[in-house]
Structure formats: structure tokens, C-alpha cells
Design an enzyme around this catalytic site. Structure first.
Site, PDB file in Angstrom:
ATOM      1  N   ASN A 171       0.847  -1.190   0.000  1.00 18.30           N
ATOM      2  CA  ASN A 171       0.000   0.000   0.000  1.00 18.30           C
ATOM      3  C   ASN A 171       0.889   1.249   0.000  1.00 18.30           C
ATOM      4  OD1 ASN A 171      -2.464   1.306  -0.058  1.00 18.30           O
ATOM      5  ND2 ASN A 171      -2.713   1.316   2.160  1.00 18.30           N
ATOM      6  N   SER A 219      -3.470   3.484  17.317  1.00 16.90           N
ATOM      7  CA  SER A 219      -4.684   4.085  16.749  1.00 16.90           C
ATOM      8  C   SER A 219      -5.734   4.349  17.813  1.00 16.90           C
ATOM      9  CB  SER A 219      -5.245   3.125  15.712  1.00 16.90           C
ATOM     10  OG  SER A 219      -6.547   3.512  15.340  1.00 16.90           O
ATOM     11  N   ALA A 220      -6.520   5.397  17.570  1.00 15.27           N
ATOM     12  CA  ALA A 220      -7.634   5.716  18.459  1.00 15.27           C
ATOM     13  C   ALA A 220      -8.721   4.659  18.375  1.00 15.27           C
ATOM     14  CB  ALA A 220      -8.216   7.076  18.091  1.00 15.27           C
ATOM     15  N   THR A 221      -8.626   3.775  17.407  1.00 11.76           N
ATOM     16  CA  THR A 221      -9.596   2.686  17.289  1.00 11.76           C
ATOM     17  C   THR A 221      -9.592   1.817  18.543  1.00 11.76           C
ATOM     18  OG1 THR A 221     -10.439   1.073  15.707  1.00 11.76           O
ATOM     19  CG2 THR A 221      -8.124   0.925  16.196  1.00 11.76           C
ATOM     20  N   TYR A 230      -8.692  -5.533  13.630  1.00 12.75           N
ATOM     21  CA  TYR A 230      -7.667  -4.497  13.458  1.00 12.75           C
ATOM     22  C   TYR A 230      -7.335  -3.853  14.808  1.00 12.75           C
ATOM     23  CZ  TYR A 230      -5.875   0.176  12.560  1.00 12.75           C
ATOM     24  OH  TYR A 230      -5.138   1.329  12.606  1.00 12.75           O
ATOM     25  N   LYS A 287      -3.751  -3.874  17.237  1.00 14.35           N
ATOM     26  CA  LYS A 287      -3.046  -2.688  17.758  1.00 14.35           C
ATOM     27  C   LYS A 287      -2.918  -2.797  19.286  1.00 14.35           C
ATOM     28  CE  LYS A 287      -2.183  -0.440  13.986  1.00 14.35           C
ATOM     29  NZ  LYS A 287      -0.815  -0.181  13.540  1.00 14.35           N
ATOM     30  N   TYR A 342      -3.116   7.553  16.816  1.00  7.28           N
ATOM     31  CA  TYR A 342      -3.598   8.536  15.842  1.00  7.28           C
ATOM     32  C   TYR A 342      -5.114   8.606  15.866  1.00  7.28           C
ATOM     33  CZ  TYR A 342       0.768   6.986  13.421  1.00  7.28           C
ATOM     34  OH  TYR A 342       2.036   6.603  13.081  1.00  7.28           O
ATOM     35  N   LEU A 376     -13.365   8.421   4.940  1.00  8.01           N
ATOM     36  CA  LEU A 376     -14.116   9.563   4.413  1.00  8.01           C
ATOM     37  C   LEU A 376     -13.271  10.480   3.520  1.00  8.01           C
ATOM     38  CD1 LEU A 376     -16.617  11.371   4.341  1.00  8.01           C
ATOM     39  CD2 LEU A 376     -15.847  12.401   6.474  1.00  8.01           C
ATOM     40  N   PRO A 420     -22.105  -0.145  10.216  1.00  9.72           N
ATOM     41  CA  PRO A 420     -21.958  -0.927  11.447  1.00  9.72           C
ATOM     42  C   PRO A 420     -20.591  -0.675  12.090  1.00  9.72           C
ATOM     43  CG  PRO A 420     -22.666  -2.336   9.624  1.00  9.72           C
ATOM     44  CD  PRO A 420     -22.357  -0.999   9.038  1.00  9.72           C
TER      45      PRO A 420
END
Ligand code: UDP
Length: 380
Positions: A36, A150-152, A174, A178, A202, A225, A319
Site C-alpha cells: 500500500n 490508533s484511536a480505534t 484491526y 493494535k 492517531y 471519508l 456498522p
């Protein structure tokens, strides 16, 4: 000056960070498998940094910047491969310049939806990749690491803004990978003295370098987005689908903390300097602006900044999404004097500069370097 290894340094965040580090006078070695990312991104980084003589020395090796060793070296390699990692470390050791001082670990998979369909692939690349990297750092005596988290990790939470102390509750593979790597790094730091580690969480990195020469170039249909919106603006996609108009937010659309990728890249430079200047420590820091913007605010800002109209339709919620995610970024300011400096308008202007000049990303560059393939008429 340090010599820094960037895994995944040819990708979106890695390439912008590479530029910031070169401009700060560091030497950079990049290992990337180009799943990627693209060598073209780093060729352009070398150009932006004013390095002479970008050249390919082997099918899997490029360098730029006169002198021995080169200021920028790019190696094609996989983070799960001890051989590829050893090669990156030995590249410097052989030159007698003291080897790699620090690693910035960007390499990894990051698509939430894909991770639900292919969890093993995510555990393999993200977690096994990190294990292999830590082993290689052990073999080569390097103990300074900046990790792309990640903020995830915070999952779906009503807390606004989110501090680093908020509970970790990932909701997809995912996010779990992390969280697993963060845990592993904490265990490593606790087991052996001398580690300097920064876990950077992030929020939503977007935008591009203001030159429009480097930017985000997602494979296939963008999940996120901002790149999607840029492709709508460029005529590659018909319209934006806004996922939900009934969220408990001011205008009913989801709110996120968007930060300019150059602010994020500078955050990595700052993390590196902070780790090197202080005694061994493990830092966990949110990187975000502390401000939230809704999907429609982003659309309107993009339209106003660039004089365009973006077709969109409000559809069902996606979702796994949450209403609001905004960082509490005060710890990053306290520990390393970093905060975002660029506005939403800067993000929209620079993101469009990249997308409009490179409507097909780096793929278009062989055909018409630096020129737009699609002409978009601004709407007055
Ligand atoms: N979003 C949207 N349409 C899209 C992609 C995303 O409306 O095509 C919304 C999404 O619901 C969220 C925001 O935009 O409110 C940011 O989503 P993104 O996937 O970029 O980041 P994340 O969900 O990881 O915060």
C-alpha cells in the site's frame, strides 16, 4: 542527527514523516513491501527534501542523496522476514555509521472491514510483524521505537474528549492487533532496561503535503471519508455516501478529530527527539487536534476552500461506527511540546492539491508526471 529505520515508510503517513525527518537532517532507511505504498512516493520525497541523485541500484533497492551512506535508502522487504529486517540494519552497519539509532514502525494493515473478513492476515502482518521487528532490534542493539497505534483502541465510547487513560475496548480484529502490540511493547519495556518507546494513538490523519506531490493513495475503493471525498471531487466516484444522519450530534452526522498528516509527521519527529533526549521510558500519547468536525462540516469546508460542489446522499449508519471520537491531546503537548497547527481548511486545500494533480495517485505518474489527468471545473 540520527539514522532512522522506517518500516512502511513508502505509505501515506510514512512518506510524509520521511520528508520531515530528512528535512530535520536525519538519515532514513525505509523498508516497505509496496502493498500500500510506492517507490514513486519516496522518489518525490527525495525531490521535496532537495536530495540529489535518486537511483535504483537493484530490483529491490533505491538510494538518494550524495555521499556514503546515502541520506535516503529504500529497500523492498517484508516486516515478517528476519532476513529483510537484518538486511536493513546491516545496510548501515556495513557503512560504519553506527547503525540504526531508532525505528518508526508504520508497516501494517489498517482497514477495519477487511480485518473482519481476514483476521489471520491482520494478526500475522500486524502482530507477527511487530514480534519480528522487536527480535531484529534485539539482534542489532536498537532500543528506540515509535509505534503507529490508533484511536480505534478506544472502541465506541461516549467520552469526549478521550484521554489516554480511557479503557481500551477494541471492537474489530484491526483494533485487537493494535492493542496486542501495545501490550507486547509494554511487556518488552518492563522486561529489559533501556527501552525508549512511544505508542502514538492517531485519530483521523488526512490531507497531504502542501506541494501536492505526495499524499494518500489508497488501493481500490477508499474506506475512509477523506480520500473518498477527494475522489468524488476528482470525478472518480459519483457521490459521497454519508453514513447516518441521525447520530446524536449537532447536525446528525458523525464527528471525528481530523488532523493534517504534516502535523502528524511532525509529531513523529518530536516523539523521536523526545525519546532520544530523555531517560528510557514508555510514552503513550494521543495524536489529534482536540477538535471535532462532522461529516457535513468537512464536506462544506472542502467545498468552500476549493470552490467545488460535492454530490452526497445520507444513507444508513455503517456498522461499528460511533457518533463522536475526539482526542484529548494535552499529554502530547506536555511531554513533547506538540500540538496540531493546521486547520480544517488547510487539510481541504492540501488534500485537494494532491488529488487534483494526481487523480490516479502515483499510478498516473508514469504517464503524465505532475499533470492532472482529469480536469475539474471549479463551481463559482
Ligand atoms: N464516513 C462517511 N462516508 C464514507 C466514509 C466515512 O460518512 O464513505 C463517516 C464515518 O461514518 C465517520 C467519519 O466519516 O463518521 C469518518 O470515517 P472514517 O472511515 O474516515 O474514519 P473512522 O471511522 O476510522 O473514524
Amino acid at each position: 542527527m540520527a539514522t532512522v529505520l522506517l518500516t512502511g515508510g513508502a505509505g501515506f503517513i510514512g512518506s510524509h514523516t520521511c520528508l520531515v525527518l530528512l528535512e530535520a537532517g536525519h538519515r532514513v532507511v525505509v523498508v516497505d513491501d509496496f502493498s500500500n505504498g510506492s517507490p514513486e512516493a519516496l522518489r518525490r520525497v527525495s525531490e521535496l527534501a532537495g536530495l540529489e541523485g535518486w537511483r535504483q541500484l537493484a530490483p529491490d533497492r533505491w538510494v538518494a542523496g550524495d555521499g556514503q551512506p546515502a541520506l535516503l535508502t529504500l529497500l523492498k522487504g517484508d516486516v515478517r522476514s528476519p532476513r529483510d529486517l537484518d538486511r536493513a540494519f546491516e545496510d548501515r552497519e556495513a557503512m560504519g555509521d553506527g547503525g540504526i539509532d531508532a525505528v518508526l514502525h508504520f508497516a501494517g494493515l489498517k482497514a477495519v472491514g477487511e480485518s473482519m473478513g481476514q483476521p489471520l492476515r491482520y494478526w500475522d502482518v500486524n502482530v507477527v510483524g511487530a514480534v519480528r521487528l522487536l527480535e531484529a532490534m534485539g539482534r542489532h542493539g536498537c532500543q528506540t521505537l515509535v509505534f503507529s497505534s490508533s484511536a480505534t483502541l478506544y472502541g465506541i465510547t461516549d467520552r469526549v474528549p478521550i484521554p489516554e487513560t480511557a479503557p481500551l475496548q477494541p471492537i474489530n480484529p484491526y483494533g485487537y492487533t493494535k492493542a496486542a502490540v501495545e501490550r507486547m511493547l509494554a511487556d518488552v519495556a518492563a522486561s529489559t532496561a533501556g527501552w525508549r518507546i512511544a505508542l502514538l494513538r492517531y485519530f483521523n490523519p488526512v490531507g497531504a503535503h502542501p506541494s501536492g506531490r505526495i499524499g494518500e493513495d489508497p488501493n481500490g475503493v477508499p474506506n475512509n471519508l477523506f480520500p473518498f471525498l477527494c475522489q468524488v471531487a476528482a470525478g472518480r466516484r459519483q457521490r459521497l455516501e454519508v453514513f447516518g444522519g441521525d447520530w446524536p450530534t449537532a447536525d446528525g452526522t458523525g464527528v471525528r478529530d481530523y488532523l493534517h498528516v504534516m502535523d502528524l509527521a511532525e509529531g513523529h519527529g518530536r516523539a523521536l527527539e523526545t525519546l532520544q533526549a530523555a531517560p528510557p521510558q514508555l510514552l503513550t500519547l494521543n495524536l489529534g487536534s482536540g477538535r471535532g468536525h462532522s461529516v457535513l462540516e468537512l464536506v462544506r469546508s472542502f467545498e468552500a476552500t476549493n470552490g467545488l460542489t460535492l454530490p452526497y446522499a445520507v444513507v444508513e449508519r455503517r456498522p461499528g461506527d460511533s457518533a463522536i471520537s475526539v482526542a484529548d491531546p494535552r499529554e502530547a503537548e506536555r511531554h513533547m511540546g506538540w500540538r496540531t497547527r493546521r486547520s480544517l481548511a488547510d487539510i481541504c486545500r492540501d488534500g485537494w492539491a494532491w488529488q487534483s494533480a494526481n487523480p490516479e495517485g502515483y499510478r498516473g505518474s508514469d504517464r503524465q508526471p505532475g499533470r492532472s489527468l482529469i480536469q475539474v471545473q471549479p463551481v463559482s
